[in-house]
Design a protein around this motif. Structure first.
Motif, PDB file in Angstrom:
ATOM      1  N   ASP A   7      43.125  42.278  43.572  1.00  0.00           N
ATOM      2  CA  ASP A   7      44.334  43.004  43.123  1.00  0.00           C
ATOM      3  C   ASP A   7      44.505  42.957  41.607  1.00  0.00           C
ATOM      4  O   ASP A   7      44.954  43.921  41.000  1.00  0.00           O
ATOM      5  N   GLN A   8      44.157  41.834  41.026  1.00  0.00           N
ATOM      6  CA  GLN A   8      44.401  41.640  39.596  1.00  0.00           C
ATOM      7  C   GLN A   8      43.261  42.097  38.693  1.00  0.00           C
ATOM      8  O   GLN A   8      43.385  42.024  37.468  1.00  0.00           O
ATOM      9  N   THR A   9      42.145  42.488  39.258  1.00  0.00           N
ATOM     10  CA  THR A   9      40.991  42.815  38.400  1.00  0.00           C
ATOM     11  C   THR A   9      40.414  44.202  38.643  1.00  0.00           C
ATOM     12  O   THR A   9      39.515  44.626  37.918  1.00  0.00           O
ATOM     13  N   LYS A  10      40.925  44.911  39.640  1.00  0.00           N
ATOM     14  CA  LYS A  10      40.176  46.102  40.048  1.00  0.00           C
ATOM     15  C   LYS A  10      40.130  47.216  39.005  1.00  0.00           C
ATOM     16  O   LYS A  10      39.241  48.057  39.072  1.00  0.00           O
ATOM     17  N   ASP A  11      41.008  47.193  38.025  1.00  0.00           N
ATOM     18  CA  ASP A  11      40.910  48.200  36.959  1.00  0.00           C
ATOM     19  C   ASP A  11      39.903  47.804  35.880  1.00  0.00           C
ATOM     20  O   ASP A  11      39.614  48.586  34.975  1.00  0.00           O
ATOM     21  N   LEU A  12      39.393  46.588  35.992  1.00  0.00           N
ATOM     22  CA  LEU A  12      38.494  46.067  34.930  1.00  0.00           C
ATOM     23  C   LEU A  12      37.027  46.021  35.330  1.00  0.00           C
ATOM     24  O   LEU A  12      36.172  45.790  34.486  1.00  0.00           O
ATOM     25  N   VAL A  13      36.747  46.172  36.596  1.00  0.00           N
ATOM     26  CA  VAL A  13      35.376  45.930  37.049  1.00  0.00           C
ATOM     27  C   VAL A  13      34.748  47.171  37.681  1.00  0.00           C
ATOM     28  O   VAL A  13      35.455  48.055  38.182  1.00  0.00           O
ATOM     29  N   ALA A  14      33.419  47.203  37.625  1.00  0.00           N
ATOM     30  CA  ALA A  14      32.693  48.307  38.260  1.00  0.00           C
ATOM     31  C   ALA A  14      32.584  48.077  39.760  1.00  0.00           C
ATOM     32  O   ALA A  14      32.590  49.029  40.547  1.00  0.00           O
ATOM     33  N   CYS A  15      32.471  46.823  40.137  1.00  0.00           N
ATOM     34  CA  CYS A  15      32.259  46.508  41.550  1.00  0.00           C
ATOM     35  C   CYS A  15      32.450  45.015  41.790  1.00  0.00           C
ATOM     36  O   CYS A  15      32.585  44.241  40.837  1.00  0.00           O
ATOM     37  N   TYR A  16      32.456  44.645  43.064  1.00  0.00           N
ATOM     38  CA  TYR A  16      32.529  43.240  43.467  1.00  0.00           C
ATOM     39  C   TYR A  16      31.259  42.877  44.227  1.00  0.00           C
ATOM     40  O   TYR A  16      30.771  43.659  45.037  1.00  0.00           O
ATOM     41  N   LYS A  17      30.761  41.694  43.955  1.00  0.00           N
ATOM     42  CA  LYS A  17      29.597  41.194  44.694  1.00  0.00           C
ATOM     43  C   LYS A  17      30.050  39.952  45.456  1.00  0.00           C
ATOM     44  O   LYS A  17      30.628  39.037  44.865  1.00  0.00           O
ATOM     45  N   VAL A  18      29.794  39.937  46.739  1.00  0.00           N
ATOM     46  CA  VAL A  18      30.222  38.804  47.547  1.00  0.00           C
ATOM     47  C   VAL A  18      28.980  38.081  48.081  1.00  0.00           C
ATOM     48  O   VAL A  18      28.167  38.673  48.800  1.00  0.00           O
ATOM     49  N   GLN A  19      28.808  36.863  47.662  1.00  0.00           N
ATOM     50  CA  GLN A  19      27.634  36.065  48.045  1.00  0.00           C
ATOM     51  C   GLN A  19      27.900  35.462  49.423  1.00  0.00           C
ATOM     52  O   GLN A  19      28.695  34.529  49.560  1.00  0.00           O
ATOM     53  N   ILE A  20      27.221  35.978  50.433  1.00  0.00           N
ATOM     54  CA  ILE A  20      27.525  35.608  51.811  1.00  0.00           C
ATOM     55  C   ILE A  20      27.220  34.133  52.107  1.00  0.00           C
ATOM     56  O   ILE A  20      27.832  33.541  53.000  1.00  0.00           O
ATOM     57  N   ALA A  21      26.321  33.517  51.339  1.00  0.00           N
ATOM     58  CA  ALA A  21      25.977  32.105  51.584  1.00  0.00           C
ATOM     59  C   ALA A  21      27.213  31.209  51.533  1.00  0.00           C
ATOM     60  O   ALA A  21      27.330  30.262  52.303  1.00  0.00           O
ATOM     61  N   TYR A  22      28.125  31.526  50.607  1.00  0.00           N
ATOM     62  CA  TYR A  22      29.340  30.714  50.479  1.00  0.00           C
ATOM     63  C   TYR A  22      30.195  30.784  51.736  1.00  0.00           C
ATOM     64  O   TYR A  22      30.955  29.855  52.024  1.00  0.00           O
TER      65      TYR A  22
END
Lengths: 282, 282
Positions: free
Chosen positions: B51-66
């Motif tokens: 919610d707080q970063t979506k205007d600043l980033v191109a995309c999100y990467k979620v590392q499934i191992a965690y």
């Protein structure tokens, strides 16, 4: 040490590794019609097969992709299946082919060697080098790894057969696996770090078995992927440090024959036949 | 096509890929003390950051191992996180590095491009050759892949830098990725099949960007893994077809500063600073 246990089981019962790559379409009507969740259905199927085959196999390999494909329900079935195999005192291989580094690989180690998805051995991919393997080292007194060395699929040659200084890429990988494994040798002479080697080219397999005498092999080459009992026996005679996986060829043996609870008897017969097919040539 | 969308977002907002490699130790007290499940806590943390970063980033990467490390609870948090990113109209990368073949890879495709864990792009490992990639082809009108090419970890050299006929193994992999990607070109000139390339050696990166002009790059080289904004900018100036991941460096920005709901403001500031650090050199 897990490879000692695997070696003992394979010696006593034969080298069959039964693959629980369970697809919903494999379920007999007696299970599919039950009013339980999909995950519960998958687990019932696996449990019945485990109960009916555990005296015939060295270990079970569970291909996690089949479970991930079904989302949370699938993961629950994976969890239950892994727990059940271990409860029975049998050896479970989580065929997860994970490959990542450092903190991330530590998380994979935690995920598959502890907690909900705990298993005895996992398959891993070494493309990223030792950083993808070393986070598992702290577990290797009890747990084991099979690193992808030479896979049995057609396009394995794309990268693995590229010539690198007179030696193919997969042999470089083999050398790395052997080096990493040296610190984790068991009483039976095999390292806790073994390798996945396909049986598409039996000559190649023989060369690998000779080159890496302390490496336990997981061979996904029986049945659907092409290897025969005779091919396998030729190699096993020289090394006896391999288990041979078959999945679909075993766990669909009941299809078209039984939709009832005796389905697992067909799986048992197919497993017995596979075992005999290999052992008779030894 | 997903790489067109990613290209647009990166052009508009800058190339930051925010990595949600969320560890329980990162949770601020305001979340950790809530009487909800661990999975729900992880998701709350991720949601607040999104919610707080979506205007600043191109995309999100979620590392499934965690998430795998936390078993079923973790997988539920992964599911919720992926769904939330997509609901917001943002681009999600499932950093799963799966690599398997044929029927098995089809299951991974189903698992990560449909259903509970659906994401826009996944990372994959091509050690097994095209058989590990082609099962994803039917999805590539909408979905995308980042294949591991040259990773940024220290031991990447173990295999990737082996000399193979005057060209290192990773360049063979690069050639394969470029070949596979030809059939899946988008309007922006990039293929739906991109590559993971570390930034440990900027010169190497520049060579790759020149050699493969149609390849979109996912770069895990900022912050913890060593690359600087200046290094990145040098490459981005020439290609502009990359997103740059940072995980820990961003999502732990609040540690030691806030244990309250304003934690995500610290993550926002760190994300903004990273973006500026790169963009200012362009």
């Amino acid at each position: 040490m897990i490879m000692d246990r695997l070696y003992d089981k394979a010696k006593k019962r034969g080298p069959v590794c039964l693959g629980l790559d369970t697809d919903l379409s494999y379920l007999p009507a007696c299970i599919a019609k039950e009013k339980i969740s999909t995950g519960e259905q998958l687990f019932r199927f696996n449990k019945e097969i485990i109960d009916q085959t555990k005296d015939l196999v060295a270990c079970y390999k569970v291909q996690i992709a089949y479970y991930e494909a079904l989302g949370m329900e699938g993961m629950e079935a994976y969890r239950q299946t892994m727990a059940y195999i271990r409860q029975q005192g049998e050896i479970s291989i989580g065929d997860v082919k994970r490959g990542d580094i450092a903190a991330t690989a530590q998380k994979y180690a935690k995920g598959h060697f502890e907690g909900d998805f705990e298993t005895d051995i996992i398959t891993v991919n070494g493309y990223m080098g030792e950083d993808a393997i070393s986070p598992f080292y702290p577990y290797l007194k009890e747990k084991g790894l099979f690193v992808l060395l030479r896979t049995s699929n057609k396009s394995a040659v794309d990268l693995q057969d590229v010539d690198a200084g007179g030696q193919k890429v997969f042999l470089h990988m083999g050398d790395l696996i052997a080096t990493w494994g040296k610190a984790f040798m068991g009483d039976s002479g095999f390292s806790a770090i073994g390798a996945v080697v396909g049986l598409t080219y039996p000559e190649e397999f023989e060369l690998l078995a000779q080159t890496y005498p302390n490496m336990f092999f997981l061979v996904p080459g029986y049945g659907a992927q092409g290897g025969t009992g005779k091919d396998l026996a030729r190699v096993l005679k020289k090394s006896s440090c391999a288990v041979v996986n078959s999945s679909r060829g075993l766990i669909t043996a009941h299809k078209g024959k039984s939709d009832d609870w005796d389905f697992a008897q067909y799986v048992r017969t197919a497993t017995f036949t596979m075992k005999e097919d290999i052992v008779s040539w030894l």
